[in-house]
Motif scaffolding. Structure first.
Motif, short mmCIF file in Angstrom:
data_model
loop_
_atom_site.label_atom_id
_atom_site.label_comp_id
_atom_site.label_asym_id
_atom_site.label_seq_id
_atom_site.Cartn_x
_atom_site.Cartn_y
_atom_site.Cartn_z
N ALA A 78 0.83 -1.21 0.00
CA ALA A 78 0.00 0.00 0.00
C ALA A 78 0.87 1.25 0.00
CB ALA A 78 -0.93 -0.01 1.22
N GLY A 79 1.95 1.23 0.76
CA GLY A 79 2.85 2.38 0.80
C GLY A 79 3.48 2.67 -0.54
N ILE A 80 3.91 1.63 -1.24
CA ILE A 80 4.50 1.84 -2.57
C ILE A 80 3.47 2.48 -3.50
CG2 ILE A 80 5.36 0.68 -4.65
CD1 ILE A 80 6.55 -1.48 -2.74
N VAL A 81 2.28 1.92 -3.52
CA VAL A 81 1.25 2.43 -4.42
C VAL A 81 0.88 3.87 -4.07
CG1 VAL A 81 -1.18 2.15 -5.12
CG2 VAL A 81 0.32 0.14 -4.95
N PHE A 83 2.48 6.17 -1.78
CA PHE A 83 3.59 7.12 -1.70
C PHE A 83 4.21 7.35 -3.08
CE2 PHE A 83 8.01 8.34 -1.14
CZ PHE A 83 7.91 9.36 -0.20
N SER A 84 4.73 6.29 -3.66
CA SER A 84 5.40 6.46 -4.95
C SER A 84 4.40 6.83 -6.04
CB SER A 84 6.16 5.19 -5.34
OG SER A 84 7.26 5.00 -4.47
N GLY A 106 3.55 7.25 3.11
CA GLY A 106 4.71 7.20 3.99
C GLY A 106 4.40 6.52 5.32
N LEU A 107 3.22 6.79 5.85
CA LEU A 107 2.80 6.13 7.10
C LEU A 107 2.63 4.63 6.88
CD1 LEU A 107 0.27 8.74 8.53
CD2 LEU A 107 2.55 8.17 9.41
N GLY A 112 4.61 -0.75 7.81
CA GLY A 112 5.10 -2.01 7.27
C GLY A 112 6.43 -2.41 7.87
N TRP A 113 7.34 -1.45 7.99
CA TRP A 113 8.63 -1.74 8.62
C TRP A 113 8.43 -2.13 10.09
CZ3 TRP A 113 12.82 -2.93 6.13
CH2 TRP A 113 13.06 -2.42 4.86
#
Length: 127
Positions: A78-81, A83-84, A106-107, A112-113
Protein backbone atom coordinates in the motif's frame (compact mmCIF):
# COMPACT_ATOMS: atom_id res chain seq x y z
CA UNK A 1 1.25 -18.94 0.28
CA UNK A 2 2.05 -15.39 1.45
CA UNK A 3 5.73 -16.00 0.81
CA UNK A 4 5.07 -16.65 -2.89
CA UNK A 5 2.67 -13.72 -3.18
CA UNK A 6 5.18 -11.25 -1.73
CA UNK A 7 8.06 -12.73 -3.71
CA UNK A 8 6.06 -12.30 -6.92
CA UNK A 9 4.87 -8.80 -5.99
CA UNK A 10 8.34 -7.68 -4.91
CA UNK A 11 9.85 -9.01 -8.12
CA UNK A 12 7.18 -7.44 -10.30
CA UNK A 13 7.42 -4.11 -8.51
CA UNK A 14 11.23 -4.21 -8.72
CA UNK A 15 10.97 -4.77 -12.47
CA UNK A 16 8.50 -1.88 -12.75
CA UNK A 17 10.71 0.42 -10.65
CA UNK A 18 13.71 -0.19 -12.89
CA UNK A 19 11.60 0.34 -16.02
CA UNK A 20 10.10 3.56 -14.66
CA UNK A 21 13.53 4.78 -13.53
CA UNK A 22 14.91 4.23 -17.04
CA UNK A 23 11.84 5.89 -18.56
CA UNK A 24 12.30 8.87 -16.27
CA UNK A 25 16.02 9.21 -16.87
CA UNK A 26 15.86 8.89 -20.64
CA UNK A 27 12.54 10.44 -21.58
CA UNK A 28 11.34 12.64 -18.74
CA UNK A 29 14.50 14.36 -17.49
CA UNK A 30 14.79 16.62 -20.55
CA UNK A 31 11.06 17.38 -20.49
CA UNK A 32 10.26 18.00 -16.81
CA UNK A 33 11.16 20.97 -14.67
CA UNK A 34 13.99 20.03 -12.27
CA UNK A 35 11.76 20.09 -9.18
CA UNK A 36 9.22 17.76 -10.82
CA UNK A 37 11.94 15.42 -12.06
CA UNK A 38 13.32 15.28 -8.52
CA UNK A 39 9.89 14.09 -7.31
CA UNK A 40 9.94 11.37 -9.97
CA UNK A 41 13.39 10.23 -8.80
CA UNK A 42 12.23 10.12 -5.17
CA UNK A 43 9.23 8.02 -6.20
CA UNK A 44 11.43 5.59 -8.12
CA UNK A 45 13.96 5.30 -5.28
CA UNK A 46 11.31 4.52 -2.65
CA UNK A 47 9.52 2.23 -5.09
CA UNK A 48 12.65 0.13 -5.72
CA UNK A 49 13.75 0.12 -2.08
CA UNK A 50 10.40 -1.15 -0.89
CA UNK A 51 10.08 -3.67 -3.71
CA UNK A 52 13.27 -5.18 -2.28
CA UNK A 53 11.74 -4.99 1.19
CA UNK A 54 8.86 -7.13 -0.10
CA UNK A 55 11.44 -9.82 -0.90
CA UNK A 56 12.48 -9.71 2.75
CA UNK A 57 8.82 -10.01 3.71
CA UNK A 58 8.52 -13.11 1.50
CA UNK A 59 11.44 -14.64 3.39
CA UNK A 60 9.88 -13.65 6.74
CA UNK A 61 6.56 -15.24 5.74
CA UNK A 62 8.36 -18.50 4.96
CA UNK A 63 10.15 -18.45 8.30
CA UNK A 64 7.68 -17.12 10.87
CA UNK A 65 3.99 -17.72 11.47
CA UNK A 66 1.53 -15.19 12.75
CA UNK A 67 -0.02 -12.06 11.30
CA UNK A 68 2.99 -9.72 11.38
CA UNK A 69 4.91 -10.76 8.25
CA UNK A 70 1.81 -10.61 6.05
CA UNK A 71 0.72 -7.31 7.59
CA UNK A 72 4.18 -5.93 6.80
CA UNK A 73 3.83 -7.00 3.19
CA UNK A 74 0.39 -5.55 2.63
CA UNK A 75 1.36 -2.27 4.30
CA UNK A 76 4.54 -1.99 2.24
CA UNK A 77 2.54 -2.68 -0.91
CA UNK A 78 0.00 0.00 0.00
CA UNK A 79 2.85 2.38 0.80
CA UNK A 80 4.50 1.84 -2.57
CA UNK A 81 1.25 2.43 -4.42
CA UNK A 82 0.20 5.48 -2.40
CA UNK A 83 3.59 7.12 -1.70
CA UNK A 84 5.40 6.46 -4.95
CA UNK A 85 2.23 6.50 -7.03
CA UNK A 86 1.22 9.94 -5.80
CA UNK A 87 4.73 11.29 -6.42
CA UNK A 88 4.84 9.80 -9.92
CA UNK A 89 1.51 11.41 -10.72
CA UNK A 90 2.46 14.72 -9.11
CA UNK A 91 5.68 14.88 -11.10
CA UNK A 92 3.89 14.09 -14.37
CA UNK A 93 0.76 16.19 -13.93
CA UNK A 94 1.73 18.96 -11.50
CA UNK A 95 -1.54 18.33 -9.62
CA UNK A 96 -0.55 19.73 -6.23
CA UNK A 97 -3.45 18.06 -4.38
CA UNK A 98 -1.62 14.74 -4.80
CA UNK A 99 0.95 15.99 -2.29
CA UNK A 100 -1.72 15.64 0.42
CA UNK A 101 -1.95 11.89 -0.25
CA UNK A 102 1.78 11.17 -0.17
CA UNK A 103 2.15 11.20 3.65
CA UNK A 104 -0.50 8.47 3.94
CA UNK A 105 1.75 6.28 1.83
CA UNK A 106 4.71 7.20 3.99
CA UNK A 107 2.80 6.13 7.10
CA UNK A 108 1.98 2.80 5.43
CA UNK A 109 5.68 2.28 4.70
CA UNK A 110 6.61 3.05 8.30
CA UNK A 111 3.88 0.74 9.61
CA UNK A 112 5.10 -2.01 7.27
CA UNK A 113 8.63 -1.74 8.62
CA UNK A 114 7.26 -1.76 12.19
CA UNK A 115 5.31 -4.95 11.43
CA UNK A 116 8.46 -6.52 10.03
CA UNK A 117 10.26 -5.68 13.28
CA UNK A 118 7.42 -7.29 15.23
CA UNK A 119 7.58 -10.38 13.00
CA UNK A 120 11.29 -10.74 13.70
CA UNK A 121 10.85 -10.08 17.42
CA UNK A 122 8.00 -12.56 17.76
CA UNK A 123 9.85 -15.09 15.61
CA UNK A 124 12.96 -14.80 17.76
CA UNK A 125 10.87 -15.48 20.88
CA UNK A 126 9.09 -18.51 19.44
CA UNK A 127 10.36 -21.91 20.55
Amino acid sequence: MNDRIFLALGSLLGFLAVALGAFGGHLLKPRLAPDRYELFEIAARYHLTHALALLAVAWACSRWTGPWPAAAGWLLLAGIVIFSGSLYLLSLTGARWLGAITPVGGLCLLAGWACLVLAAWRGALAP
